[in-house]
Motif scaffolding. Structure first.
Motif, PDB file in Angstrom:
ATOM      1  N   ASP A  40      -5.550   7.344   3.838  1.00 22.69           N
ATOM      2  CA  ASP A  40      -4.930   7.937   2.663  1.00 22.69           C
ATOM      3  C   ASP A  40      -4.311   6.852   1.776  1.00 22.69           C
ATOM      4  N   LEU A  41      -3.782   5.796   2.400  1.00 22.17           N
ATOM      5  CA  LEU A  41      -3.252   4.682   1.612  1.00 22.17           C
ATOM      6  C   LEU A  41      -4.368   3.981   0.834  1.00 22.17           C
ATOM      7  N   VAL A  42      -5.555   3.878   1.435  1.00 23.76           N
ATOM      8  CA  VAL A  42      -6.682   3.270   0.724  1.00 23.76           C
ATOM      9  C   VAL A  42      -7.055   4.116  -0.487  1.00 23.76           C
ATOM     10  N   LEU A  43      -7.048   5.430  -0.324  1.00 19.49           N
ATOM     11  CA  LEU A  43      -7.320   6.306  -1.475  1.00 19.49           C
ATOM     12  C   LEU A  43      -6.229   6.156  -2.531  1.00 19.49           C
ATOM     13  N   GLY A  44      -5.003   5.894  -2.077  1.00 17.42           N
ATOM     14  CA  GLY A  44      -3.935   5.620  -3.030  1.00 17.42           C
ATOM     15  C   GLY A  44      -4.222   4.374  -3.841  1.00 17.42           C
ATOM     16  N   GLU A  45      -4.781   3.338  -3.175  1.00 19.72           N
ATOM     17  CA  GLU A  45      -5.180   2.123  -3.892  1.00 19.72           C
ATOM     18  C   GLU A  45      -6.270   2.447  -4.910  1.00 19.72           C
ATOM     19  N   SER A  95       0.827  -1.213   0.000  1.00 17.09           N
ATOM     20  CA  SER A  95       0.000   0.000   0.000  1.00 17.09           C
ATOM     21  C   SER A  95       0.854   1.253   0.000  1.00 17.09           C
ATOM     22  N   PHE A  96       1.881   1.274   0.867  1.00 18.64           N
ATOM     23  CA  PHE A  96       2.732   2.456   0.941  1.00 18.64           C
ATOM     24  C   PHE A  96       3.486   2.676  -0.367  1.00 18.64           C
ATOM     25  N   GLN A  97       4.063   1.628  -0.908  1.00 16.47           N
ATOM     26  CA  GLN A  97       4.857   1.766  -2.124  1.00 16.47           C
ATOM     27  C   GLN A  97       3.989   2.188  -3.310  1.00 16.47           C
ATOM     28  N   LYS A  98       2.790   1.635  -3.413  1.00 17.23           N
ATOM     29  CA  LYS A  98       1.890   2.059  -4.487  1.00 17.23           C
ATOM     30  C   LYS A  98       1.470   3.512  -4.307  1.00 17.23           C
ATOM     31  N   ASN A  99       1.249   3.923  -3.068  1.00 20.43           N
ATOM     32  CA  ASN A  99       0.832   5.295  -2.799  1.00 20.43           C
ATOM     33  C   ASN A  99       1.920   6.293  -3.192  1.00 20.43           C
ATOM     34  N   VAL A 100       3.168   6.000  -2.780  1.00 28.80           N
ATOM     35  CA  VAL A 100       4.276   6.907  -3.073  1.00 28.80           C
ATOM     36  C   VAL A 100       4.593   6.902  -4.567  1.00 28.80           C
ATOM     37  N   LEU A 154     -15.865   0.755 -10.918  1.00 26.58           N
ATOM     38  CA  LEU A 154     -14.945  -0.268 -10.425  1.00 26.58           C
ATOM     39  C   LEU A 154     -15.658  -1.607 -10.274  1.00 26.58           C
ATOM     40  N   SER A 155     -14.880  -2.680 -10.333  1.00 26.94           N
ATOM     41  CA  SER A 155     -15.450  -4.018 -10.201  1.00 26.94           C
ATOM     42  C   SER A 155     -15.912  -4.261  -8.772  1.00 26.94           C
ATOM     43  N   THR A 156     -16.817  -5.235  -8.629  1.00 28.30           N
ATOM     44  CA  THR A 156     -17.285  -5.607  -7.296  1.00 28.30           C
ATOM     45  C   THR A 156     -16.121  -5.999  -6.402  1.00 28.30           C
ATOM     46  N   GLU A 157     -15.174  -6.760  -6.987  1.00 30.97           N
ATOM     47  CA  GLU A 157     -14.037  -7.233  -6.199  1.00 30.97           C
ATOM     48  C   GLU A 157     -13.195  -6.068  -5.686  1.00 30.97           C
ATOM     49  N   GLU A 158     -12.960  -5.070  -6.537  1.00 25.30           N
ATOM     50  CA  GLU A 158     -12.138  -3.943  -6.122  1.00 25.30           C
ATOM     51  C   GLU A 158     -12.866  -3.091  -5.089  1.00 25.30           C
ATOM     52  N   LEU A 159     -14.157  -2.880  -5.290  1.00 27.28           N
ATOM     53  CA  LEU A 159     -14.928  -2.103  -4.323  1.00 27.28           C
ATOM     54  C   LEU A 159     -14.965  -2.803  -2.963  1.00 27.28           C
ATOM     55  N   THR A 160     -15.141  -4.114  -2.997  1.00 28.89           N
ATOM     56  CA  THR A 160     -15.160  -4.881  -1.749  1.00 28.89           C
ATOM     57  C   THR A 160     -13.813  -4.807  -1.047  1.00 28.89           C
ATOM     58  N   PHE A 161     -12.733  -4.929  -1.822  1.00 29.82           N
ATOM     59  CA  PHE A 161     -11.388  -4.843  -1.257  1.00 29.82           C
ATOM     60  C   PHE A 161     -11.168  -3.486  -0.598  1.00 29.82           C
ATOM     61  N   LEU A 162     -11.540  -2.414  -1.285  1.00 32.42           N
ATOM     62  CA  LEU A 162     -11.344  -1.071  -0.729  1.00 32.42           C
ATOM     63  C   LEU A 162     -12.174  -0.871   0.532  1.00 32.42           C
TER      64      LEU A 162
END
Length: 592
Positions: free
Chosen positions: A476-481, A218-223, A442-450
């Motif tokens: 904020d990391l979730v918003l990064g995802e 999460s951190f690496q994707k966010n940065v 967004l897909s159901t899977e991605e929405l559920t994950f978030l």
């Protein structure tokens, strides 16, 4: 190497077989030779990581072919480094070999990347990565006894399979992190395979490793998303805030020196250049360890570790104590008569120093909040430095900072109230509805994950003394995802605006979003309301996934009552009546 079918859910299925080849001594200084030796001895693992992250659909047999080619390349260059091919960058050689594999570019649809060269080709492969790995086959399972037997019988193949599977399922995680995860799984396997209750041992010891992998991802994707979308200046601001909070006794001059190494490492790491990422990470950690007395008192044990554990240890280390002589306020930015002159002399350095001084004094604030305060201060100076009496104007800066923090604090308190008043299921449904309304594409899977990640953030943070920073950082990391790494990710105009306009203020931006009015749902069909017998036969996670697609509307009714949710007319139905599965047609409006 023979392919070995791997087993189990990713939290505890893979157990690293063979010891990662590590240097025989700690890297106490910036020793290029030790780093180079590490890369040469681990060329097979590094090749697997790069190939599996770039071409996630590739089979393990195809990966094995490339590993063989890169191992031969290494041996050839070790025998005669003067050969022309040995002067090329390792990543360029690796991509050339990927493109040279007969039929592979056509089979996996990356021929267009192979027609490019140098940086354009590397970026093309980067943009080819898929965050949503639902297209990958499910992982099979083996019981612990069988896992341990496989570990003992075929260690090399098992390790390579493990790295292959975690790499293609985590395409944006940095290579040093994946190698560290693999090493930790090996330690776990050695321990658990000697235990009587192997299953419980694996389950207990695997959890923190997987949590570490998820947090790092999460951190690496966010940065990296910040770097790709906003450029180097925003990345450096993030790093100033992080380093200043983590190492509050570091001098600003030393910080700026370290910052050059830290920021430069993200170029290779974010582009998926595993070799350059390992080299740059090693350089940063050598810099820190060579000056640890003036940087931090918390990293001595980390600096005694080997690669790559040393770097991951420093990254995960706790914040150093704030120096006792450090005053709570740095008056030079609000009381000095010469603020505007100092800013005009070098605005980049001036703002970096402000962020450094404010961050090291406020460990209780989140990184996004520190960036917001820096943004508020910068805007205030733009206004004040054009007035007749600038000092009178910018002396109100502290009030501005407090107002900004108060708004953020109220948002966090509201989120934690949701956590206190709702159970996990209702809270997950709350965020599932909220996210679906603003990003129904967004897909159901991605929405559920978030939604689950939002719940995890609150569950983790809302009982801690440092509640504010914890919640704000994790959400904020979730918003990064949600926003993703690649700058070409588009969801809808409103979401794209929040993701791409201002990194520091994207959370307040999302708080103000309403339902996406541009979304046109797909046409309905009777199949949407047909409940097959597999719903009753599903268990555990599969059952939960099916339930998420056709939500339990009783919890939603409780949410309507608790949070004064305003029902809207459903898609062709009565007010508040569900007529489509949730991700297709959200039928409630939350009043934010």
């Amino acid at each position: 190497m023979k392919q070995l079918k791997l087993t189990g859910f990713v939290i505890f299925l893979f157990f690293v077989p063979e010891s990662l080849t590590l240097p025989t001594q700690p890297q106490d200084v910036d020793d290029v030779n030790i780093t180079q030796k590490f890369i040469e001895e681990n060329v097979g693992y590094i090749t697997i990581i790069v190939f599996a992250q770039y071409i996630q659909e590739a089979s393990f047999e195809e990966v094995e072919v490339l590993v063989k080619a890169m191992t031969e390349y290494r041996d050839k260059c070790l025998g005669d480094v003067t050969l022309p091919v040995c002067s090329k960058l390792a990543t360029d050689v690796l991509l050339e070999n990927i493109c040279a594999l007969e039929g592979l570019p056509q089979k996996h649809n990356f021929s267009h990347c192979c027609s490019k060269v140098d940086l354009e080709r590397k970026l093309c492969f980067l943009h080819n990565k898929k965050t949503d790995v639902g297209f990958l086959p499910p992982l099979p399972t083996l019981d612990p006894e069988e896992k341990c037997q496989t570990y003992k019988n075929n260690r090399e193949s098992f390790l390579n399979n493990y790295i292959y599977e975690i790499s293609r399922r985590n395409p944006f995680v940095f290579a040093p992190t994946l190698l560290t995860v693999a090493a930790r799984f090996e330690e776990m396997t050695k321990t658990c395979c000697e235990e009587q209750d192997k299953a419980n041992c694996f389950r207990t010891k695997a959890e923190p490793v997987i949590q570490y992998l998820k947090a790092s991802s999460s951190f690496q994707k966010n940065v990296c998303g910040a770097l790709m979308k906003f450029g180097l200046q925003v990345l450096e601001s993030i790093n100033v805030a992080i380093l200043s909070q983590k190492f509050p006794k570091i001098e600003f001059k030393e910080l700026t020196s370290l910052l050059k190494d830290v920021s430069s490492k993200y170029d290779g790491c974010c582009e998926g250049d595993a070799v350059q990422c390992i080299r740059d990470r090693s350089k940063v950690m050598s810099h820190i360890c060579s000056k640890q007395d003036s940087i931090s008192s918390k990293i001595k044990e980390c600096c005694e570790k080997k690669m790559p554990e040393r770097g991951e240890c420093i990254v995960s280390s706790t914040k150093d104590d704030r120096p006792k002589e450090l005053a709570l306020r740095e008056v030079k930015f609000t009381e000095s008569e010469n603020v505007c002159e100092e800013r005009d002399a070098n605005q980049t350095i001036f703002m970096a120093e402000f962020l450094y001084e404010h961050s090291r004094r406020h460990p209780e604030l989140s990184i996004p909040e520190l960036l917001r305060i820096a943004g508020v201060y910068e805007d205030l100076l733009k206004e004040c430095c054009h007035t007749e009496n600038p000092p009178d104007c910018y002396r109100r800066a502290e009030n501005k900072f407090n107002e900004t923090t108060e708004k953020s604090l109220k948002t966090v308190q509201r989120e934690c109230e949701h956590f206190q008043n709702l159970g996990k299921d209702d809270l997950k449904h709350y965020y599932l509805i909220k996210l679906t309304k603003i990003a129904p594409q967004l897909s159901t899977e991605e929405l559920t994950f978030l939604g689950k990640e939002m719940v995890t953030a609150l569950t983790t943070c809302c009982t801690l003394s440092e509640e504010f920073a914890c919640v704000d950082n994790l959400m904020d990391l979730v918003l990064g995802e949600l926003c993703g790494i690649n700058e070409n990710r588009n969801i809808n105009p409103d979401v794209d605006h929040c993701c791409k306009t201002n990194f520091a203020f994207r959370r307040p931006c999302f708080e103000g979003l309403e339902a996406d009015k541009t979304y046109v749902p797909p046409s309905t069909s009777q199949d949407l309301f047909t409940f097959h017998t597999d719903l009753c036969q599903a268990h555990n996670e599969e059952l939960q996934r099916k339930k998420d697609r056709v939500p339990n509307w009783q919890p939603k009714a409780r949410l309507l009552k608790k949070y004064k949710v305003k029902p809207t007319k459903g898609c062709g139905g009565k007010r508040g009546t569900p007529t489509y599965p949730l991700p297709i047609c959200p039928v409630v409006d939350f009043v934010f």
